[in-house]
Design a protein around this motif. Structure first.
Motif, PDB file in Angstrom:
ATOM      1  N   THR A  84       0.835  -1.203   0.000  1.00  0.00           N
ATOM      2  CA  THR A  84       0.000   0.000   0.000  1.00  0.00           C
ATOM      3  C   THR A  84       0.866   1.247   0.000  1.00  0.00           C
ATOM      4  O   THR A  84       0.608   2.203  -0.745  1.00  0.00           O
ATOM      5  N   LYS A  85       1.906   1.246   0.807  1.00  0.00           N
ATOM      6  CA  LYS A  85       2.831   2.380   0.850  1.00  0.00           C
ATOM      7  C   LYS A  85       3.495   2.583  -0.517  1.00  0.00           C
ATOM      8  O   LYS A  85       3.617   3.707  -1.000  1.00  0.00           O
ATOM      9  N   ASP A  88       0.946   4.009  -2.935  1.00  0.00           N
ATOM     10  CA  ASP A  88       0.697   5.421  -2.654  1.00  0.00           C
ATOM     11  C   ASP A  88       1.843   6.294  -3.171  1.00  0.00           C
ATOM     12  O   ASP A  88       1.618   7.394  -3.680  1.00  0.00           O
ATOM     13  N   ASP A  91       1.347   6.615  -6.847  1.00  0.00           N
ATOM     14  CA  ASP A  91       0.271   7.577  -7.104  1.00  0.00           C
ATOM     15  C   ASP A  91       0.778   9.013  -7.003  1.00  0.00           C
ATOM     16  O   ASP A  91       0.420   9.869  -7.818  1.00  0.00           O
ATOM     17  N   ARG A  92       1.639   9.276  -6.010  1.00  0.00           N
ATOM     18  CA  ARG A  92       2.210  10.625  -5.872  1.00  0.00           C
ATOM     19  C   ARG A  92       3.083  10.970  -7.075  1.00  0.00           C
ATOM     20  O   ARG A  92       3.020  12.074  -7.604  1.00  0.00           O
TER      21      ARG A  92
END
Length: 119
Positions: A84-85, A88, A91-92
């Motif tokens: 998940t990290k 994310d 995504d950034r």
């Protein structure tokens, strides 16, 4: 069964990469009596998937941990947190790159409006 060069060519990686994946436990090869590696057809897809995971920023250790989960559907909470990290973070990066692309497109549009006409 495919030879190492065939898998490398189809997957778009080097033979050296395939040997590394095998050393890391990410890929398995059968051996002929003369010691040549032979891979199933599925090895090409597996190598491509490993490449995607590397491109996503996962380490060899993470990839080794993730691969069985892909087949069983079972993951540990710690692994899910790491994935998940990582997602994310991607995504950034996508958002930052999208903003940069939009800004460049704007600059190009402005520049195209001010290009002198040919003489």
């Amino acid at each position: 069964m495919l030879r190492i060069g065939e898998v490398a060519a189809r997957a778009g990686v080097s033979v050296r990469a395939l040997r590394y994946y095998e050393e890391q436990g990410l890929l398995e090869a059968a051996r002929t009596p003369s010691g040549q590696r032979r891979y199933p057809e599925s090895a090409v897809g597996r190598v491509r998937f490993v490449q995607q995971l590397y491109a996503a920023g996962l380490s060899s250790k993470d990839v080794l941990e993730v691969l069985p989960c892909v087949h069983t559907g079972v993951a540990t909470p710690a692994m899910l947190a790491r994935l998940t990290k990582q997602r994310d973070g991607i995504d950034r990066q996508i958002a930052e790159l999208t903003a940069a692309r939009e800004r460049l497109a704007e600059i190009i549009r402005i520049g195209e409006q001010h290009v002198p006409a040919p003489a």
